[in-house]
Design a protein around this motif. Sequence first.
Motif, PDB file in Angstrom:
ATOM      1  N   LYS A   1     -10.708  33.141   7.527  1.00  0.00           N
ATOM      2  CA  LYS A   1     -11.720  32.285   7.944  1.00  0.00           C
ATOM      3  C   LYS A   1     -12.705  32.999   9.029  1.00  0.00           C
ATOM      4  O   LYS A   1     -11.987  33.532   9.863  1.00  0.00           O
ATOM      5  CB  LYS A   1     -11.490  30.995   8.330  1.00  0.00           C
ATOM      6  CG  LYS A   1     -10.916  29.856   7.306  1.00  0.00           C
ATOM      7  CD  LYS A   1     -10.654  28.651   7.345  1.00  0.00           C
ATOM      8  CE  LYS A   1     -10.481  27.706   6.407  1.00  0.00           C
ATOM      9  NZ  LYS A   1     -10.138  26.327   6.761  1.00  0.00           N
TER      10      LYS A   1
ATOM     11  N   ALA B   1     -14.782  32.318  12.195  1.00  0.00           N
ATOM     12  CA  ALA B   1     -15.527  31.144  13.309  1.00  0.00           C
ATOM     13  C   ALA B   1     -16.559  31.751  13.943  1.00  0.00           C
ATOM     14  O   ALA B   1     -16.222  32.974  14.890  1.00  0.00           O
ATOM     15  CB  ALA B   1     -14.168  30.495  14.213  1.00  0.00           C
TER      16      ALA B   1
ATOM     17  N   TYR C   1      -7.835  33.672  12.268  1.00  0.00           N
ATOM     18  CA  TYR C   1      -9.383  33.457  12.079  1.00  0.00           C
ATOM     19  C   TYR C   1      -9.969  35.062  12.546  1.00  0.00           C
ATOM     20  O   TYR C   1      -9.351  35.618  13.319  1.00  0.00           O
ATOM     21  CB  TYR C   1     -10.033  32.645  12.935  1.00  0.00           C
ATOM     22  CG  TYR C   1     -10.013  31.061  12.437  1.00  0.00           C
ATOM     23  CD1 TYR C   1     -11.243  30.474  12.148  1.00  0.00           C
ATOM     24  CD2 TYR C   1      -8.707  30.469  12.189  1.00  0.00           C
ATOM     25  CE1 TYR C   1     -11.260  29.303  11.342  1.00  0.00           C
ATOM     26  CE2 TYR C   1      -8.868  29.156  11.633  1.00  0.00           C
ATOM     27  CZ  TYR C   1      -9.978  28.600  11.310  1.00  0.00           C
ATOM     28  OH  TYR C   1      -9.933  27.332  10.967  1.00  0.00           O
TER      29      TYR C   1
ATOM     30  N   ASP D   1     -17.531  30.139   8.601  1.00  0.00           N
ATOM     31  CA  ASP D   1     -17.077  28.834   8.047  1.00  0.00           C
ATOM     32  C   ASP D   1     -17.101  27.712   8.798  1.00  0.00           C
ATOM     33  O   ASP D   1     -17.294  26.434   8.501  1.00  0.00           O
ATOM     34  CB  ASP D   1     -15.390  29.018   7.529  1.00  0.00           C
ATOM     35  CG  ASP D   1     -15.411  30.044   6.641  1.00  0.00           C
ATOM     36  OD1 ASP D   1     -15.448  29.897   5.039  1.00  0.00           O
ATOM     37  OD2 ASP D   1     -15.001  31.134   6.849  1.00  0.00           O
ATOM     38  N   GLU D   2     -16.753  27.652  10.371  1.00  0.00           N
ATOM     39  CA  GLU D   2     -16.843  26.892  11.350  1.00  0.00           C
ATOM     40  C   GLU D   2     -17.725  27.666  12.314  1.00  0.00           C
ATOM     41  O   GLU D   2     -17.515  28.680  12.697  1.00  0.00           O
ATOM     42  CB  GLU D   2     -15.635  26.860  11.867  1.00  0.00           C
ATOM     43  CG  GLU D   2     -14.533  26.182  10.726  1.00  0.00           C
ATOM     44  CD  GLU D   2     -13.113  26.310  11.159  1.00  0.00           C
ATOM     45  OE1 GLU D   2     -12.300  25.893  10.266  1.00  0.00           O
ATOM     46  OE2 GLU D   2     -12.908  26.311  12.270  1.00  0.00           O
TER      47      GLU D   2
ATOM     48  N   TYR E   1     -18.423  26.728  16.549  1.00  0.00           N
ATOM     49  CA  TYR E   1     -17.935  25.659  17.637  1.00  0.00           C
ATOM     50  C   TYR E   1     -19.169  26.046  18.802  1.00  0.00           C
ATOM     51  O   TYR E   1     -19.364  27.058  19.216  1.00  0.00           O
ATOM     52  CB  TYR E   1     -16.678  26.281  18.173  1.00  0.00           C
ATOM     53  CG  TYR E   1     -15.423  26.015  17.277  1.00  0.00           C
ATOM     54  CD1 TYR E   1     -14.744  24.797  17.512  1.00  0.00           C
ATOM     55  CD2 TYR E   1     -15.322  26.923  16.269  1.00  0.00           C
ATOM     56  CE1 TYR E   1     -13.612  24.527  16.546  1.00  0.00           C
ATOM     57  CE2 TYR E   1     -14.137  26.755  15.494  1.00  0.00           C
ATOM     58  CZ  TYR E   1     -13.400  25.350  15.636  1.00  0.00           C
ATOM     59  OH  TYR E   1     -12.371  25.260  14.657  1.00  0.00           O
TER      60      TYR E   1
ATOM     61  N   ARG F   1     -19.132  24.085   8.969  1.00  0.00           N
ATOM     62  CA  ARG F   1     -18.741  23.164   9.611  1.00  0.00           C
ATOM     63  C   ARG F   1     -19.041  23.393  11.281  1.00  0.00           C
ATOM     64  O   ARG F   1     -18.953  24.476  11.622  1.00  0.00           O
ATOM     65  CB  ARG F   1     -17.001  22.944   9.591  1.00  0.00           C
ATOM     66  CG  ARG F   1     -16.600  22.779   8.203  1.00  0.00           C
ATOM     67  CD  ARG F   1     -15.353  22.269   8.177  1.00  0.00           C
ATOM     68  NE  ARG F   1     -14.782  21.681   6.730  1.00  0.00           N
ATOM     69  CZ  ARG F   1     -13.817  21.142   6.498  1.00  0.00           C
ATOM     70  NH1 ARG F   1     -12.850  20.643   7.627  1.00  0.00           N
ATOM     71  NH2 ARG F   1     -13.626  20.522   5.450  1.00  0.00           N
TER      72      ARG F   1
ATOM     73  N   TYR G   1     -18.610  22.089  15.221  1.00  0.00           N
ATOM     74  CA  TYR G   1     -18.097  21.351  16.193  1.00  0.00           C
ATOM     75  C   TYR G   1     -19.137  21.436  17.436  1.00  0.00           C
ATOM     76  O   TYR G   1     -19.757  22.456  17.949  1.00  0.00           O
ATOM     77  CB  TYR G   1     -17.001  21.905  16.719  1.00  0.00           C
ATOM     78  CG  TYR G   1     -16.579  21.409  18.263  1.00  0.00           C
ATOM     79  CD1 TYR G   1     -15.500  20.091  17.933  1.00  0.00           C
ATOM     80  CD2 TYR G   1     -16.683  21.579  19.599  1.00  0.00           C
ATOM     81  CE1 TYR G   1     -15.093  19.592  19.392  1.00  0.00           C
ATOM     82  CE2 TYR G   1     -16.129  21.177  20.396  1.00  0.00           C
ATOM     83  CZ  TYR G   1     -15.465  20.177  20.560  1.00  0.00           C
ATOM     84  OH  TYR G   1     -14.991  19.331  21.691  1.00  0.00           O
TER      85      TYR G   1
ATOM     86  N   CYS H   1     -20.094  17.646  10.542  1.00  0.00           N
ATOM     87  CA  CYS H   1     -20.218  17.664  11.864  1.00  0.00           C
ATOM     88  C   CYS H   1     -19.548  16.930  12.889  1.00  0.00           C
ATOM     89  O   CYS H   1     -19.330  15.715  12.691  1.00  0.00           O
ATOM     90  CB  CYS H   1     -21.869  17.761  12.372  1.00  0.00           C
ATOM     91  SG  CYS H   1     -22.936  18.370  11.424  1.00  0.00           S
TER      92      CYS H   1
ATOM     93  N   HIS I   1      -9.860  22.245  17.438  1.00  0.00           N
ATOM     94  CA  HIS I   1      -9.714  22.827  16.078  1.00  0.00           C
ATOM     95  C   HIS I   1      -9.237  21.767  15.137  1.00  0.00           C
ATOM     96  O   HIS I   1      -9.332  21.966  13.978  1.00  0.00           O
ATOM     97  CB  HIS I   1      -8.781  24.164  16.248  1.00  0.00           C
ATOM     98  CG  HIS I   1      -8.216  24.811  15.001  1.00  0.00           C
ATOM     99  ND1 HIS I   1      -6.882  25.057  14.617  1.00  0.00           N
ATOM    100  CD2 HIS I   1      -9.137  25.301  13.870  1.00  0.00           C
ATOM    101  CE1 HIS I   1      -7.124  25.771  13.394  1.00  0.00           C
ATOM    102  NE2 HIS I   1      -8.435  25.952  13.009  1.00  0.00           N
TER     103      HIS I   1
ATOM    104  N   MET J   1     -11.631  20.045  13.291  1.00  0.00           N
ATOM    105  CA  MET J   1     -12.355  20.751  12.341  1.00  0.00           C
ATOM    106  C   MET J   1     -11.456  21.191  10.911  1.00  0.00           C
ATOM    107  O   MET J   1     -12.234  21.702  10.117  1.00  0.00           O
ATOM    108  CB  MET J   1     -12.964  22.191  12.907  1.00  0.00           C
ATOM    109  CG  MET J   1     -13.882  22.198  14.061  1.00  0.00           C
ATOM    110  SD  MET J   1     -15.574  21.675  13.514  1.00  0.00           S
ATOM    111  CE  MET J   1     -16.149  23.492  13.165  1.00  0.00           C
ATOM    112  N   THR J   2     -10.343  20.619  10.919  1.00  0.00           N
ATOM    113  CA  THR J   2      -9.713  21.054   9.861  1.00  0.00           C
ATOM    114  C   THR J   2      -9.246  19.824   8.908  1.00  0.00           C
ATOM    115  O   THR J   2      -8.474  19.744   8.060  1.00  0.00           O
ATOM    116  CB  THR J   2      -7.968  21.664  10.257  1.00  0.00           C
ATOM    117  OG1 THR J   2      -7.575  20.999  11.311  1.00  0.00           O
ATOM    118  CG2 THR J   2      -8.503  22.971  10.891  1.00  0.00           C
TER     119      THR J   2
END
Length: 343
Positions: A2, A4, A26, A75-76, A78, A119, A121, A171, A230, A233-234
């Motif tokens: 993934k 981030a 990650y 993928d994510e 923050y 996604r 955060y 979100c 984290h 987000m999972t």
Amino acid sequence: MKTALITGITGQDGAYLARHLINEGYRVIGTKRRSASTNTWRLDELGITERVELATVEMLEFGNILSVLQEFRPDEIYNLAAQSFVGVSFEQPIFTMEANAVAVYRLLEAIRIVDPEIRLYQASTSEMYGGITTESCGETSRFYPKSPYAVSKVAAHMATTNYREAHQLFCCNGILFNHESPLRGAEFVTRKITTNLARLALGDDRPLRLGNIDARRDWGYAEDYCHGMHLMMTRDNPADYVLATGTAISVRDFVIHAAEALDMQLEFDGEGSEETAHDTRTGRCILRIDPEHYRPAEVNTLIGDASKARQELDWAPKISVVELAGMMAHKDYNRLKSGAAIL
């Protein structure tokens, strides 16, 4: 693997989060501003600088955000970048709103356009509760912001919630109460306390100067809180969570705990702006009250209720505030003793 993307990766939370995500396997992309020199001392201290990729992102420029998301396809994301000083927000309210709220709208729109599966955060803050006088604040407590910084964070929080509901984006708002560490910036009150006490412990005679030492905060350890980010987000479904210890102590008590870690025993005398603290072992003046540090609108007490995070994320803080104060004081003492710069 993934990917981030962390905005504000060179800050306290960004560095701890980056290390956690790297350890989770990650690929980590960190952002830096085009016009700013990049100070990676926190990443250096954690030994992860070479394992992080840096990308130039200007959060005030929508086209730049779009192109970075298209390039890296994270993928994510923050979003930890912000104008994060409450005091500065009174001096620069318009910039604070632009950097903390409008920038989040740009990021949300970019996600919606590039890939709605990304996604997000969003770093919210306990300062949003402001003048609330209830015993503790949770996800459904009313916001009552008392500074331009808090107002901007409420706007960003509500924007994130709106995009989750209106566009079905994943979100999360993390409403984090005060979280500190040896990586905290020296401008923040906890590091101001520990760096100055360390200086005094090494023989300096200039007393620590603070404003309202009776303000009470719910202080936890930053690395514990980054693990909580984290976990949010999972999950299968996005939601907002408060992260807090559930216990608040005063600035005065934080000073006492940090001083004790450096073998100082403090005794307070006087009232209001005339109050001082002396080390009973040496008689030296350790602290003086300075009205220059009073805020225009003070938030006296903030305590968080993290029961939802405990139940749904199985999250709980591991480091107590007494351990935290001691950890920070010892680290700053060793830094100063070795001749390292205080950053």
